[in-house]
Enzyme design. Structure first.
Site, short mmCIF file in Angstrom:
data_model
loop_
_atom_site.label_atom_id
_atom_site.label_comp_id
_atom_site.label_asym_id
_atom_site.label_seq_id
_atom_site.Cartn_x
_atom_site.Cartn_y
_atom_site.Cartn_z
N ASN A 1 0.87 -1.10 0.14
CA ASN A 1 -0.03 -0.07 0.00
C ASN A 1 0.79 1.08 -0.08
OD1 ASN A 1 -2.42 -1.49 0.17
ND2 ASN A 1 -1.92 -1.77 2.46
N GLN B 1 -2.52 2.58 3.27
CA GLN B 1 -1.19 2.53 4.05
C GLN B 1 -1.56 3.23 5.38
OE1 GLN B 1 2.29 4.33 2.24
NE2 GLN B 1 3.68 3.49 3.86
N HIS C 1 6.34 -1.53 3.76
CA HIS C 1 6.46 -2.90 4.00
C HIS C 1 5.45 -3.83 3.28
CE1 HIS C 1 2.98 -0.66 6.18
NE2 HIS C 1 2.21 -1.89 6.14
#
Length: 121
Positions: free
Chosen positions: A88, A95, A101
């Site tokens: 994201n 996000q 990540h």
């Protein structure tokens, strides 16, 4: 990235998390709010805010993160049943932690919906 995120605090050991994998470039932990039976987070040690913040010199790191995702999928026996890898980028994309990540999700049915409906056969 100037402010501490939950991931930078996990990386420093300030917040405990069960690490299922780690090397000199990243760690992998289980998501604390899993969206699938297998939901892992692949977190680079380098504090990039998101994918759009990556520079050309980050290409080897980004490739390594994807390799780690595939290696974990192999170790967990997920190649046959399938798995999904998600990044994201920004709050509009979902996000919530502003430290790059990768989500690795598996062991549930996932579909693309109508995303490919208009593609030529």
């Amino acid at each position: 990235m100037s402010e501490q995120t939950v991931f930078s605090r996990i990386l420093s050991g300030e917040i405990p998390a069960r690490r299922v994998y780690e090397d000199d470039q990243c760690i992998v932990i289980e998501d604390r709010a899993p969206q699938a039976p297998t939901h892992l987070l692949i977190i680079p040690r380098k504090p990039l805010v998101n994918l759009a913040a990556a520079q050309k010199e980050d290409a080897p790191l980004l490739g390594h993160l994807m390799w780690v995702a595939s290696e974990l999928a192999r170790r967990l026996g997920l190649e046959e049943s399938g798995f999904r890898v998600i990044i994201n980028n920004g709050s509009g994309a979902g996000q919530t932690v502003f430290h790059l990540h990768i989500h690795l999700l598996a062991q549930c049915t996932m579909c693309e919906g109508d995303l490919a409906q208009d593609l030529p056969q």
